[in-house]
Design an enzyme around this catalytic site. Structure first.
Site, PDB file in Angstrom:
ATOM      1  N   CYS A 105      49.460 -30.322-100.710  1.00  0.00           N
ATOM      2  CA  CYS A 105      49.855 -29.026-100.137  1.00  0.00           C
ATOM      3  C   CYS A 105      49.112 -27.874-100.822  1.00  0.00           C
ATOM      4  CB  CYS A 105      51.351 -28.760-100.314  1.00  0.00           C
ATOM      5  SG  CYS A 105      52.422 -30.176-100.241  1.00  0.00           S
ATOM      6  N   ASP A 106      48.975 -27.949-102.127  1.00  0.00           N
ATOM      7  CA  ASP A 106      48.528 -26.772-102.882  1.00  0.00           C
ATOM      8  C   ASP A 106      47.128 -26.859-103.476  1.00  0.00           C
ATOM      9  OD1 ASP A 106      51.010 -25.688-102.374  1.00  0.00           O
ATOM     10  OD2 ASP A 106      51.896 -26.520-104.179  1.00  0.00           O
ATOM     11  N   CYS A 165      52.730 -30.977-105.575  1.00  0.00           N
ATOM     12  CA  CYS A 165      52.135 -31.417-104.312  1.00  0.00           C
ATOM     13  C   CYS A 165      50.663 -31.012-104.263  1.00  0.00           C
ATOM     14  CB  CYS A 165      52.899 -30.857-103.119  1.00  0.00           C
ATOM     15  SG  CYS A 165      52.259 -31.507-101.562  1.00  0.00           S
TER      16      CYS A 165
END
Ligand code: NAP
Length: 324
Positions: A137-138, A134
């Site tokens: 997200c990261d 992701c």
């Protein structure tokens, strides 16, 4: 319309296919329930920018997911967070969830797919500690760091380019010498000075210092050579696996585990339909799976009408004089 305790249609999965089906079903006056395991919106929630959904030249995946969700609710679809444990058919469809049993005349499985893992040493222990699927997200955690992206499809290339917002360098590692990704995405990657490619190369191990990822062990297929490449992060985009565990093998699937459906989105279990990424042969584009959701509802409406007629036939057989 079904009585209070019974749904006409229960949709398992709140991604674009499921929510689009919910819009069509609820607007068509079917008593509709959507079951979603986590946040509605599905995998699209983790896409930074969607730029090929008509009407939205650029929109974040999270916003598009939220719009689908609001739209389905507007027409009266009930959306519930619940984990489905089993689905069976016994005259009607029964959906066993952690919140109780749901009785429904038809069900639509639209549970999508999750990222495939490489299944190499070091991958699992470092999930969330340097291994991710992701970028949205990261990516933020990799400011001025070096990352590798594994895969050669749209996801790998698109997310690789996205990661250049943060990372100092992005190395796309692909097992062949030709990308599968769309040309427009390839162009963006090739023209980005932070992106380099390693061709004909596979990751054989993720290396770390017990706390974080420190590198990857690579195998150059052409030169038949193993070597280590230092890196801070490994983003894995090598395709997806379908979310079908809750079906316990009761529905026919293809060799990769995606649910087989006939022309009309019907699975091998009576009353159970499927649409979207979890369906065998689906073209995994948001616009396509959203359309599949709508088409599936048209077939479900026909099924429900036939089922109602068959129910009436049963009554007529028991009470022949009621036919008039
Ligand atoms: P994909 O198209 O299945 O590509 C997976 C990639 O991973 C392929 O390049 C494949 O290599 C490689 N791969 C598979 N197994 C591997 C393994 N064990 N080790 C190393 N590499 C491996 O998956 P995707 O990129 O996630 O795309 C899925 C679908 O979503 C596609 O239909 C795509 O068009 C769509 N999508 C669209 C967009 C967009 O329109 N912007 C964005 C993302 C995804 P090979 O090429 O050698 O098979």
């Amino acid at each position: 319309m079904a009585p209070d305790h019974l749904y006409d249609l229960t949709i398992i999965g709140g991604g674009p296919a499921g929510l689009s089906a919910a819009i069509y079903a609820a607007r068509g006056a079917l008593k509709t329930l959507v079951l979603e395991r986590a946040l509605p919106g599905g995998q699209v929630q983790n896409t930074m920018a969607v730029e090929n959904y008509p009407g939205f030249p650029e929109i974040s995946g999270a916003e598009l997911g939220e719009k689908f969700h609001e739209h389905a609710r507007k027409f009266g679809a009930e959306i519930r967070i619940a984990s489905v444990r089993d689905v069976s058919f016994d005259g009607m469809v029964q959906v066993d969830t952690d919140g109780g049993m749901i009785y429904t005349r038809a069900a639509l499985v639209a549970t999508g797919a999750r990222w495939r893992h490489m299944q190499v040493a070091g991958e699992e222990p470092y999930l969330g500690r340097g291994v991710s699927s992701c970028a949205v997200c990261d990516g933020f955690f990799y400011r001025d760091k070096d990352v590798v992206v594994v895969g050669g499809g749209d996801s790998a290339v698109e997310e690789g380019v996205y990661l250049t917002r943060y990372a100092k360098s992005v190395t796309i590692i692909h097992r062949r010498d030709t990308l599968r990704a769309q040309k427009i995405l390839q162009g963006r990657a090739r023209n980005n000075p932070k992106v380099t490619f390693l061709w004909n190369t596979i990751v054989s191990e993720v290396l770390g210092d017990e706390q974080h990822v420190t590198g990857v062990r690579l195998h150059d297929i052409v030169a038949d050579r193993d070597y280590d490449l230092p890196t801070d992060g490994v983003f894995v985009y090598i395709g997806t696996v379908p979310n079908t565990d809750f079906l316990h093998g009761k529905v026919e699937v293809d060799e990769q585990g995606f649910i087989k459906a006939d022309c009309c989105f019907r699975t091998s279990m009576p009353g159970v339909f499927t649409a979207g990424d979890v369906r065998s042969g689906a073209w995994r584009q948001i616009v396509v799976v959203a359309a599949e959701g709508a088409l599936a509802v048209r077939e479900i409406e026909l099924y429900l009408a036939e089922e109602a007629l068959a129910g009436a036939e049963d009554v007529w057989q028991t009470h022949p004089h009621s036919r008039g």
